[in-house]
Design a protein around this motif. Structure first.
Motif, PDB file in Angstrom:
ATOM      1  N   UNK A 171       0.903  -1.249   0.034  1.00  0.00           N
ATOM      2  CA  UNK A 171       0.176  -0.001   0.174  1.00  0.00           C
ATOM      3  C   UNK A 171       0.795   1.389  -0.113  1.00  0.00           C
ATOM      4  N   UNK A 172       0.148   2.278  -0.730  1.00  0.00           N
ATOM      5  CA  UNK A 172       0.834   3.772  -0.482  1.00  0.00           C
ATOM      6  C   UNK A 172       0.053   4.479  -0.163  1.00  0.00           C
ATOM      7  N   UNK A 173       0.184   5.930  -0.301  1.00  0.00           N
ATOM      8  CA  UNK A 173      -0.428   6.992   0.086  1.00  0.00           C
ATOM      9  C   UNK A 173      -1.355   6.917   1.166  1.00  0.00           C
ATOM     10  N   UNK A 174      -0.853   6.398   2.351  1.00  0.00           N
ATOM     11  CA  UNK A 174      -1.538   6.129   3.429  1.00  0.00           C
ATOM     12  C   UNK A 174      -1.408   7.460   4.481  1.00  0.00           C
ATOM     13  N   UNK A 175      -2.411   7.873   4.975  1.00  0.00           N
ATOM     14  CA  UNK A 175      -1.963   9.051   5.721  1.00  0.00           C
ATOM     15  C   UNK A 175      -2.605   8.962   7.075  1.00  0.00           C
ATOM     16  N   UNK A 176      -2.357   9.952   8.278  1.00  0.00           N
ATOM     17  CA  UNK A 176      -2.637   9.622   9.692  1.00  0.00           C
ATOM     18  C   UNK A 176      -4.209   9.396   9.993  1.00  0.00           C
ATOM     19  N   UNK A 177      -4.964   9.980   8.762  1.00  0.00           N
ATOM     20  CA  UNK A 177      -6.540   9.944   9.058  1.00  0.00           C
ATOM     21  C   UNK A 177      -6.828   8.402   8.740  1.00  0.00           C
ATOM     22  N   UNK A 178      -6.506   7.527   8.324  1.00  0.00           N
ATOM     23  CA  UNK A 178      -6.718   6.234   7.914  1.00  0.00           C
ATOM     24  C   UNK A 178      -6.387   5.307   9.057  1.00  0.00           C
ATOM     25  N   UNK A 179      -7.228   4.326   9.227  1.00  0.00           N
ATOM     26  CA  UNK A 179      -7.066   3.396  10.197  1.00  0.00           C
ATOM     27  C   UNK A 179      -5.846   2.426  10.057  1.00  0.00           C
ATOM     28  N   UNK A 180      -5.434   2.235   8.948  1.00  0.00           N
ATOM     29  CA  UNK A 180      -4.296   1.404   8.511  1.00  0.00           C
ATOM     30  C   UNK A 180      -2.831   2.100   9.027  1.00  0.00           C
ATOM     31  N   UNK A 181      -2.878   3.289   9.064  1.00  0.00           N
ATOM     32  CA  UNK A 181      -1.723   4.024   9.602  1.00  0.00           C
ATOM     33  C   UNK A 181      -1.358   3.837  10.894  1.00  0.00           C
ATOM     34  N   UNK A 182      -2.195   3.282  11.864  1.00  0.00           N
ATOM     35  CA  UNK A 182      -1.789   2.867  13.158  1.00  0.00           C
ATOM     36  C   UNK A 182      -2.051   1.444  13.447  1.00  0.00           C
ATOM     37  N   UNK A 183      -2.509   0.760  12.752  1.00  0.00           N
ATOM     38  CA  UNK A 183      -2.836  -0.806  12.840  1.00  0.00           C
ATOM     39  C   UNK A 183      -1.494  -1.577  12.623  1.00  0.00           C
ATOM     40  N   UNK A 184      -1.637  -2.813  13.110  1.00  0.00           N
ATOM     41  CA  UNK A 184      -0.520  -3.509  12.531  1.00  0.00           C
ATOM     42  C   UNK A 184      -1.232  -4.405  11.747  1.00  0.00           C
ATOM     43  N   UNK A 185      -0.285  -4.705  10.641  1.00  0.00           N
ATOM     44  CA  UNK A 185      -0.784  -5.702   9.439  1.00  0.00           C
ATOM     45  C   UNK A 185       0.026  -6.655   9.679  1.00  0.00           C
ATOM     46  N   UNK A 186      -0.965  -8.124  10.085  1.00  0.00           N
ATOM     47  CA  UNK A 186      -0.509  -9.144  10.523  1.00  0.00           C
ATOM     48  C   UNK A 186      -0.488 -10.199   9.651  1.00  0.00           C
ATOM     49  N   UNK A 187       0.472 -10.183   8.376  1.00  0.00           N
ATOM     50  CA  UNK A 187       0.260 -10.825   7.423  1.00  0.00           C
ATOM     51  C   UNK A 187       1.115 -10.222   6.396  1.00  0.00           C
ATOM     52  N   UNK A 188       1.369 -10.678   5.047  1.00  0.00           N
ATOM     53  CA  UNK A 188       2.545 -10.466   4.107  1.00  0.00           C
ATOM     54  C   UNK A 188       2.040  -9.078   3.236  1.00  0.00           C
ATOM     55  N   UNK A 189       1.715  -8.085   4.119  1.00  0.00           N
ATOM     56  CA  UNK A 189       1.459  -6.809   3.512  1.00  0.00           C
ATOM     57  C   UNK A 189       2.125  -5.688   4.223  1.00  0.00           C
ATOM     58  N   UNK A 190       2.579  -4.732   3.460  1.00  0.00           N
ATOM     59  CA  UNK A 190       3.441  -3.539   3.919  1.00  0.00           C
ATOM     60  C   UNK A 190       2.838  -2.286   3.357  1.00  0.00           C
ATOM     61  N   UNK A 191       3.290  -0.866   4.232  1.00  0.00           N
ATOM     62  CA  UNK A 191       2.938   0.442   3.793  1.00  0.00           C
ATOM     63  C   UNK A 191       4.380   0.877   3.249  1.00  0.00           C
ATOM     64  N   UNK A 192       4.173   1.566   2.221  1.00  0.00           N
ATOM     65  CA  UNK A 192       5.360   2.402   1.926  1.00  0.00           C
ATOM     66  C   UNK A 192       5.131   3.818   2.021  1.00  0.00           C
ATOM     67  N   UNK A 193       5.892   4.567   2.633  1.00  0.00           N
ATOM     68  CA  UNK A 193       5.800   6.113   2.922  1.00  0.00           C
ATOM     69  C   UNK A 193       7.061   6.786   2.320  1.00  0.00           C
ATOM     70  N   UNK A 194       6.844   7.991   1.778  1.00  0.00           N
ATOM     71  CA  UNK A 194       7.937   8.756   1.237  1.00  0.00           C
ATOM     72  C   UNK A 194       8.304   9.789   2.201  1.00  0.00           C
ATOM     73  N   UNK A 195       9.392  10.197   2.336  1.00  0.00           N
ATOM     74  CA  UNK A 195       9.672  11.319   3.375  1.00  0.00           C
ATOM     75  C   UNK A 195      10.862  12.107   2.724  1.00  0.00           C
ATOM     76  N   UNK A 196      10.726  13.386   3.434  1.00  0.00           N
ATOM     77  CA  UNK A 196      11.846  14.224   2.607  1.00  0.00           C
ATOM     78  C   UNK A 196      13.445  14.006   3.247  1.00  0.00           C
ATOM     79  N   UNK A 197      13.543  13.547   4.388  1.00  0.00           N
ATOM     80  CA  UNK A 197      14.895  13.610   5.131  1.00  0.00           C
ATOM     81  C   UNK A 197      14.598  12.792   6.554  1.00  0.00           C
TER      82      UNK A 197
END
Length: 453
Positions: free
Chosen positions: A345-371
């Protein structure tokens, strides 16, 4: 169907069922453990160490049988199950080798005349409440240090792991430990609460979900019992620079897909600096999508089924909800029975449930940061604090970031590097204690001061 049953997640077939203990059987088990504690704790440390070495040897002798049981119970590939049994034996041997160290007196420098020492002695009978994701390893890392100290173990395994539970109890019995030093129980949650309340029981350790940890901690507090908690995690994998991006991506995939993605310390949030983000995402998504999903006994399988149909349905619901709330599904995301493909998953923001959930399975979230600053801030913006991973070519940056991460463990430029001598545990909602290493042996002992004038 019994609460304790082996349901093969690869087929959905109920392989075996075990009767839950009656209240009378639970009371008898605790009585056996109390008697076993008296006999076991009276032995010198080197004799307890010899018993643990026999336990480790039997793990190795029965590794294929025990690994096959693990595959049937929770679906991990057979090679991974063999690795789990081998690691369990390594852990038990580590505490056998260090039994004298963890029980030795600790002399203190004192201001007055005379002497003072800290003498460590066992607390007594301990209850261990274990999860399903590592049926042998979780037991080894709880039982071995506490048996080395002279404590006795009552082990309540996950309801889907009764066959492993029975096989492990048989190993401890066949190793010649006194009757009651290690006792398996098939207990309900209500019976577990009664065990915690029992005055013959001095402490409880639980590895599992936040909900389970909170419930056990409340009971332990009510009865003034020592409690150790090893709970969930949503570990960050921070990529700040790379000489070999392919190697970093391989590490990221390994850290996410280990144990079918069902490891509390698996990397789940991939935080990548802007200059590497697009290339990392493309390679990571490609590798995740290419991971072979298949029967856990097939040699080329990377991802077996999740531990149960219910586990796969929970992960599917999380992914679907994330997409509904605005996340982008890059690859995967659709289960087939209990099988789940590598998912990104991408484009995950703090307003989404998945932002603070644990994904217990073969799924990950990729975030872009400046530094680096934004990477650390995002990594710490989670209720969890178990492990973390930092990839950088700058040694000073690695130390700087490691110091700032709110986690119990930081691994720099390495993954899957757990070892018996390295402590395991977290902060925040990931737990309160440490397992493995010498620190684990200090969780359930009386550190008694003896001051002689």
């Amino acid at each position: 169907m019994s609460d304790y049953a082996v349901v093969d997640p690869a087929t959905g077939e109920t392989v075996a069922e075990y009767d839950t203990f009656t209240d009378a059987q639970i009371d008898e088990a605790v009585a056996r453990a109390a008697s076993g504690f008296a006999a076991w704790s009276a032995l010198p440390a080197d004799e307890r160490a010899a018993g643990l070495r026999r336990v480790a040897a039997l793990h190795r002798e029965r590794r294929e049988s025990l690994a096959s049981t693990i595959v049937r119970e929770m679906g991990k590939p057979f090679a991974a199950a063999l690795g789990e049994v081998d690691f369990s034996a390594d852990i038990i041997e580590y505490y056998a080798d260090n039994a004298g160290v963890v029980t030795a007196d600790q002399p203190l420098d004192i201001l007055g005349e005379g002497t003072a020492v800290i003498r460590r002695s066992p607390l007594g009978v301990l209850l261990g409440i274990m999860p399903w994701n590592f049926p042998a390893y979780q037991v080894a890392r709880f039982a071995a240090p506490n048996l080395a100290n002279g404590n006795a173990i009552v082990l309540k395994h996950a309801p889907q792991c009764p066959e492993s539970a029975a096989a492990l109890e048989e190993i401890f019995r066949d190793a010649g430990l006194p009757d009651g030093a290690y006792v398996n129980v098939y207990a309900t949650n209500e019976q577990s609460a009664a065990i915690i309340a029992d005055p013959r029981v001095q402490g409880v350790s639980v590895t599992g979900s936040e909900r389970a940890g909170s419930a056990v901690a409340a009971l332990a507090g009510q009865h003034l019992k020592k409690v150790a908690l090893e709970l969930g995690g949503s570990d960050p994998f921070i990529v700040l620079s790379a000489d070999d991006l392919d190697a970093v991506v391989r590490a990221a995939v390994d850290a996410r897909l280990d144990n079918n993605g069902q490891a509390c310390n698996g990397a789940k949030r991939f935080i990548v600096v802007d200059g590497l983000y697009e290339e990392f995402l493309a390679r990571f998504a490609s590798a995740m999508g290419a991971a072979k999903v298949g029967h856990p006994l097939d040699e080329d399988t990377v991802l077996g089924p999740l531990s149960s149909l219910a586990a796969a349905e929970r992960l599917q619901a999380q992914i679907d909800r994330a997409v509904e709330q605005g996340a982008t599904l890059v690859v995967g995301g659709q289960r087939s029975g209990a099988y789940f493909p590598g998912t990104v998953l991408t484009d995950v923001t703090p307003e989404m449930d998945v932002y603070r959930e644990e994904l217990f399975g073969p799924a990950g979230v990729v975030h872009r940061v400046a530094d680096e600053e934004e990477a650390v801030r995002l990594a710490n913006d989670t209720p969890f604090g178990l492990g973390s991973y930092v990839f950088t070519t700058d040694a000073e940056q690695a130390q700087r970031v490691a110091d700032r991460l709110e986690a119990g463990m930081v691994y720099v430029n390495v993954v899957l590097a757990d070892s018996p001598e390295l402590p395991f545990g977290g902060v925040k909602r990931s737990g309160t204690s440490r397992e493995l290493g010498l620190l684990a042996a200090d969780e359930f002992v009386n550190k008694k001061l003896i001051r002689v004038g």
